[in-house]
Design a protein around this motif. Structure first.
Motif, short mmCIF file in Angstrom:
data_model
loop_
_atom_site.label_atom_id
_atom_site.label_comp_id
_atom_site.label_asym_id
_atom_site.label_seq_id
_atom_site.Cartn_x
_atom_site.Cartn_y
_atom_site.Cartn_z
N ILE A 99 0.89 -1.16 0.00
CA ILE A 99 0.00 0.00 0.00
C ILE A 99 0.93 1.20 0.00
O ILE A 99 1.84 1.28 0.83
CB ILE A 99 -0.91 0.01 1.24
N THR A 100 0.72 2.13 -0.94
CA THR A 100 1.63 3.27 -1.04
C THR A 100 0.88 4.59 -0.91
O THR A 100 -0.30 4.69 -1.25
CB THR A 100 2.41 3.26 -2.37
N PHE A 101 1.62 5.58 -0.43
CA PHE A 101 1.13 6.96 -0.42
C PHE A 101 2.24 7.84 -0.95
O PHE A 101 3.37 7.78 -0.48
CB PHE A 101 0.72 7.42 0.99
N GLY A 117 -2.24 13.71 -1.67
CA GLY A 117 -1.53 12.86 -2.61
C GLY A 117 -2.38 11.68 -3.03
O GLY A 117 -3.61 11.71 -2.93
N THR A 118 -1.70 10.63 -3.47
CA THR A 118 -2.38 9.44 -3.99
C THR A 118 -2.14 8.25 -3.08
O THR A 118 -0.99 7.93 -2.77
CB THR A 118 -1.87 9.12 -5.40
N LEU A 119 -3.23 7.63 -2.65
CA LEU A 119 -3.16 6.39 -1.90
C LEU A 119 -3.45 5.26 -2.89
O LEU A 119 -4.49 5.26 -3.55
CB LEU A 119 -4.18 6.37 -0.76
N GLY A 123 -4.63 -2.10 -5.97
CA GLY A 123 -4.68 -1.77 -7.39
C GLY A 123 -5.51 -0.54 -7.73
O GLY A 123 -5.69 -0.23 -8.90
N VAL A 124 -6.02 0.15 -6.73
CA VAL A 124 -6.84 1.34 -6.95
C VAL A 124 -6.08 2.56 -6.41
O VAL A 124 -5.58 2.54 -5.29
CB VAL A 124 -8.21 1.22 -6.23
N GLN A 125 -6.02 3.60 -7.23
CA GLN A 125 -5.38 4.84 -6.82
C GLN A 125 -6.43 5.91 -6.63
O GLN A 125 -7.24 6.16 -7.53
CB GLN A 125 -4.37 5.29 -7.88
N LYS A 126 -6.42 6.52 -5.45
CA LYS A 126 -7.39 7.57 -5.13
C LYS A 126 -6.67 8.73 -4.46
O LYS A 126 -5.74 8.53 -3.68
CB LYS A 126 -8.46 7.05 -4.16
N PRO A 127 -7.15 9.96 -4.73
CA PRO A 127 -6.58 11.11 -4.02
C PRO A 127 -7.06 11.12 -2.57
O PRO A 127 -8.23 10.82 -2.30
CB PRO A 127 -7.10 12.31 -4.79
N VAL A 128 -6.16 11.43 -1.65
CA VAL A 128 -6.51 11.55 -0.23
C VAL A 128 -5.74 12.73 0.36
O VAL A 128 -4.71 13.14 -0.16
CB VAL A 128 -6.19 10.28 0.60
N THR A 129 -6.26 13.24 1.44
CA THR A 129 -5.56 14.26 2.22
C THR A 129 -5.40 13.72 3.63
O THR A 129 -6.39 13.29 4.25
CB THR A 129 -6.32 15.59 2.23
N ILE A 130 -4.17 13.71 4.11
CA ILE A 130 -3.87 13.18 5.43
C ILE A 130 -3.43 14.34 6.33
O ILE A 130 -2.35 14.90 6.13
CB ILE A 130 -2.77 12.11 5.38
N ASP A 149 -14.07 1.78 -1.53
CA ASP A 149 -13.45 2.64 -2.55
C ASP A 149 -12.24 1.97 -3.19
O ASP A 149 -11.83 2.33 -4.30
CB ASP A 149 -12.99 3.97 -1.93
N TYR A 150 -11.64 1.01 -2.48
CA TYR A 150 -10.44 0.33 -2.96
C TYR A 150 -10.70 -1.13 -3.31
O TYR A 150 -9.77 -1.92 -3.45
CB TYR A 150 -9.33 0.44 -1.90
N ASN A 151 -11.98 -1.49 -3.45
CA ASN A 151 -12.39 -2.85 -3.84
C ASN A 151 -11.85 -3.93 -2.90
O ASN A 151 -11.48 -5.02 -3.34
CB ASN A 151 -11.97 -3.15 -5.28
N VAL A 152 -11.81 -3.61 -1.62
CA VAL A 152 -11.37 -4.58 -0.62
C VAL A 152 -12.60 -5.27 -0.05
O VAL A 152 -13.45 -4.64 0.58
CB VAL A 152 -10.55 -3.91 0.50
N ASN A 153 -12.71 -6.58 -0.31
CA ASN A 153 -13.83 -7.42 0.11
C ASN A 153 -15.18 -6.83 -0.30
O ASN A 153 -16.09 -6.72 0.52
CB ASN A 153 -13.79 -7.71 1.61
N THR A 154 -15.32 -6.54 -1.55
CA THR A 154 -16.60 -6.02 -2.07
C THR A 154 -17.68 -7.10 -2.11
O THR A 154 -18.87 -6.78 -2.15
CB THR A 154 -16.42 -5.43 -3.48
#
Length: 174
Positions: A99-101, A117-119, A123-130, A149-154
């Motif tokens: 998992i990258t930021f 930035g991008t989280l 396999g899904v990239q989404k903009p986030v603010t931390i 949002d990241y298709n984890v256990n949909t």
């Protein structure tokens, strides 16, 4: 002769400063970091934090975070849940091992700072603010992630919480 020294020194100083590169402070991630997540059930933490941190409160335009965590390092406190979390059903650690930021900007806020930035997760990239604080030796941040949002256990949207609170504490050294 003395009259020429001061103007020559001023020109030399100006010339040298024109080629000075402003650079943020580079920090090394120290032992004792913590990446905890809480969605009720499951909750736990990740290890395997790596990355580059370049941060200077006086030079936010040149500050940057580029970090990753090892998905296989997940620890829920329960061996069966750990195996389940690493499987294709959840994080699929074999296919998506990290998992990258990566920040694109850092700004000053009323209570500290905010890294936008991008989280990249599953396999899904989404903009986030931390939002985070920095006390000179430790970065601390907290934000929320919606696993859907990241298709984890949909396949099981009602299984546990969809939103997870993530608390990060990263001690650093120069």
């Amino acid at each position: 002769m003395k009259k020429l020294i001061y103007p020559a020194a001023a020109v030399a100083l100006l010339f040298a400063s024109a080629f000075t590169v402003i650079r943020s402070q580079d920090w090394k991630i120290a032992e004792g970091y913590s990446i905890k997540f809480d969605g009720g059930d499951p909750s736990g933490e990740f290890g395997g934090l790596k990355g580059a941190i370049s941060f200077d409160a006086n030079d936010l335009a040149n500050s940057k975070f580029s970090t990753s965590i090892d998905v296989a390092s997940i620890n829920t406190g329960n061996g069966m849940k750990n195996t389940h979390a690493k499987s294709e059903k959840w994080f699929d650690a074999a296919k998506y091992p990290s998992i990258t930021f990566t920040s694109s900007s850092i700004a000053k806020t009323a209570s500290g700072y905010a890294a936008t930035g991008t989280l990249d997760m599953h396999g899904v990239q989404k903009p986030v603010t931390i939002p985070f604080t920095f006390d000179g030796s430790t970065f601390k941040g907290s934000f929320e992630v919606n696993r859907m949002d990241y298709n984890v256990n949909t396949a099981e949207p009602a299984h546990g919480s969809q939103k997870f609170k993530v608390d990060i504490t990263v001690p650093v050294s120069k």
